[in-house]
Write a protein that holds these residues in place. Structure first.
Motif, PDB file in Angstrom:
ATOM      1  N   GLY A   1       3.461  13.027  12.289  1.00 36.95           N
ATOM      2  CA  GLY A   1       3.303  14.437  11.961  1.00 36.95           C
ATOM      3  C   GLY A   1       2.993  14.721  10.500  1.00 36.95           C
ATOM      4  O   GLY A   1       2.742  15.865  10.131  1.00 36.95           O
ATOM      5  N   LYS A   2       2.986  13.707   9.661  1.00 38.13           N
ATOM      6  CA  LYS A   2       2.718  13.888   8.227  1.00 38.13           C
ATOM      7  C   LYS A   2       1.211  13.845   7.953  1.00 38.13           C
ATOM      8  O   LYS A   2       0.451  13.196   8.652  1.00 38.13           O
ATOM      9  CB  LYS A   2       3.394  12.791   7.399  1.00 38.13           C
ATOM     10  N   THR A   3       0.823  14.535   6.894  1.00 33.38           N
ATOM     11  CA  THR A   3      -0.558  14.501   6.421  1.00 33.38           C
ATOM     12  C   THR A   3      -0.657  13.454   5.325  1.00 33.38           C
ATOM     13  O   THR A   3       0.140  13.439   4.390  1.00 33.38           O
ATOM     14  CB  THR A   3      -0.975  15.883   5.880  1.00 33.38           C
ATOM     15  N   ILE A   4      -1.659  12.591   5.444  1.00 33.17           N
ATOM     16  CA  ILE A   4      -1.903  11.527   4.461  1.00 33.17           C
ATOM     17  C   ILE A   4      -3.283  11.773   3.857  1.00 33.17           C
ATOM     18  O   ILE A   4      -4.257  11.948   4.587  1.00 33.17           O
ATOM     19  CB  ILE A   4      -1.866  10.142   5.131  1.00 33.17           C
ATOM     20  N   ASN A   5      -3.358  11.829   2.511  1.00 39.96           N
ATOM     21  CA  ASN A   5      -4.651  12.042   1.859  1.00 39.96           C
ATOM     22  C   ASN A   5      -4.783  11.304   0.524  1.00 39.96           C
ATOM     23  O   ASN A   5      -5.692  11.567  -0.253  1.00 39.96           O
ATOM     24  CB  ASN A   5      -4.944  13.533   1.686  1.00 39.96           C
ATOM     25  N   GLU A   6      -3.863  10.385   0.265  1.00 38.31           N
ATOM     26  CA  GLU A   6      -4.000   9.523  -0.906  1.00 38.31           C
ATOM     27  C   GLU A   6      -3.374   8.165  -0.589  1.00 38.31           C
ATOM     28  O   GLU A   6      -2.387   8.078   0.143  1.00 38.31           O
ATOM     29  CB  GLU A   6      -3.377  10.150  -2.158  1.00 38.31           C
TER      30      GLU A   6
ATOM     31  N   MET B   1       0.869  -1.156   0.000  1.00 33.61           N
ATOM     32  CA  MET B   1       0.000   0.000   0.000  1.00 33.61           C
ATOM     33  C   MET B   1       0.917   1.220   0.000  1.00 33.61           C
ATOM     34  O   MET B   1       1.888   1.273   0.758  1.00 33.61           O
ATOM     35  CB  MET B   1      -0.913   0.007   1.220  1.00 33.61           C
ATOM     36  N   ALA B   2       0.615   2.160  -0.872  1.00 35.44           N
ATOM     37  CA  ALA B   2       1.375   3.406  -0.954  1.00 35.44           C
ATOM     38  C   ALA B   2       0.580   4.513  -0.276  1.00 35.44           C
ATOM     39  O   ALA B   2      -0.637   4.585  -0.424  1.00 35.44           O
ATOM     40  CB  ALA B   2       1.659   3.770  -2.406  1.00 35.44           C
ATOM     41  N   PHE B   3       1.285   5.377   0.442  1.00 38.93           N
ATOM     42  CA  PHE B   3       0.675   6.489   1.165  1.00 38.93           C
ATOM     43  C   PHE B   3       1.245   7.791   0.608  1.00 38.93           C
ATOM     44  O   PHE B   3       2.448   7.887   0.373  1.00 38.93           O
ATOM     45  CB  PHE B   3       1.008   6.402   2.655  1.00 38.93           C
ATOM     46  N   GLY B   4       0.379   8.796   0.421  1.00 37.76           N
ATOM     47  CA  GLY B   4       0.842  10.063  -0.123  1.00 37.76           C
ATOM     48  C   GLY B   4       0.133  11.250   0.493  1.00 37.76           C
ATOM     49  O   GLY B   4      -0.811  11.109   1.276  1.00 37.76           O
ATOM     50  N   ARG B   5       0.593  12.435   0.080  1.00 44.22           N
ATOM     51  CA  ARG B   5       0.049  13.681   0.627  1.00 44.22           C
ATOM     52  C   ARG B   5      -0.424  14.645  -0.459  1.00 44.22           C
ATOM     53  O   ARG B   5      -0.627  15.824  -0.196  1.00 44.22           O
ATOM     54  CB  ARG B   5       1.081  14.364   1.519  1.00 44.22           C
ATOM     55  N   GLY B   6      -0.652  14.175  -1.677  1.00 38.57           N
ATOM     56  CA  GLY B   6      -1.051  15.054  -2.769  1.00 38.57           C
ATOM     57  C   GLY B   6      -2.460  14.844  -3.264  1.00 38.57           C
ATOM     58  O   GLY B   6      -2.786  15.182  -4.401  1.00 38.57           O
ATOM     59  N   GLY B   7      -3.349  14.313  -2.419  1.00 42.19           N
ATOM     60  CA  GLY B   7      -4.669  13.921  -2.878  1.00 42.19           C
ATOM     61  C   GLY B   7      -5.795  14.914  -2.679  1.00 42.19           C
ATOM     62  O   GLY B   7      -6.954  14.575  -2.892  1.00 42.19           O
TER      63      GLY B   7
ATOM     64  N   ILE C   1      -3.913  13.491   9.684  1.00 45.89           N
ATOM     65  CA  ILE C   1      -2.591  13.811  10.245  1.00 45.89           C
ATOM     66  C   ILE C   1      -2.190  12.672  11.161  1.00 45.89           C
ATOM     67  O   ILE C   1      -2.918  12.312  12.090  1.00 45.89           O
ATOM     68  CB  ILE C   1      -2.608  15.156  10.984  1.00 45.89           C
ATOM     69  N   LYS C   2      -1.028  12.103  10.888  1.00 50.42           N
ATOM     70  CA  LYS C   2      -0.554  10.923  11.619  1.00 50.42           C
ATOM     71  C   LYS C   2       0.063  11.336  12.952  1.00 50.42           C
ATOM     72  O   LYS C   2       1.069  12.018  13.000  1.00 50.42           O
ATOM     73  CB  LYS C   2       0.465  10.167  10.765  1.00 50.42           C
TER      74      LYS C   2
END
Length: 129
Positions: free
Chosen positions: A89-94, A33-39, A114-115
């Motif tokens: 502390g990272k934001t995940i939205n994709e 599973m890939a996690f990203g912040r550009g969604g 936000i993790k």
């Protein structure tokens, strides 16, 4: 107006399934599973997807699938967890499912998550056929 469906099977995965049915070729296994912040857009709304995507807009990490379960005859729920310190502390939205060939088979955009550094996060994606 109907709500946008935010998880979609990619064109790559659909083509692979069609070829397997017609030609008997093999399907690749979903392994990560890939996690990203550009969604999301500037207002924080999930971006629409068209199914041709083969990369997240801003990938943060790929992790091995933790588990999966069949929740209906044609639906598999893939589960992946992030440990307390992972992406703290990272934001995940994709999110995306990644197969053994490194290609995206399903992709999802969602509102910002936000993790926290003191909590395990568990993400699920339903792969519906």
């Amino acid at each position: 107006m109907a709500d946008q469906i935010l998880t979609i099977t990619t064109a790559y995965a659909r083509e692979q399934m069609a070829r397997a049915r017609a030609e008997g070729s093999t399907l690749t296994k979903v392994v990560k599973m890939a996690f990203g912040r550009g969604g999301v857009d500037a207002e924080g709304k999930p971006l629409p997807l068209d199914g041709t995507e083969q990369a997240l807009k801003a990938e943060l990490i790929q992790k091995d699938i933790t588990n999966y379960e069949f929740i209906a005859p044609a639906t598999i729920r893939y589960i992946c967890s992030l440990a307390e310190t992972e992406l703290a502390g990272k934001t995940i939205n994709e999110l995306a499912l990644v197969d053994s060939a490194g290609k995206l088979t399903a992709i999802r955009t969602m509102t910002n998550k936000i993790k926290d550094s003191d909590m395990e996060f568990i993400f699920e994606i339903d792969d519906i056929y």
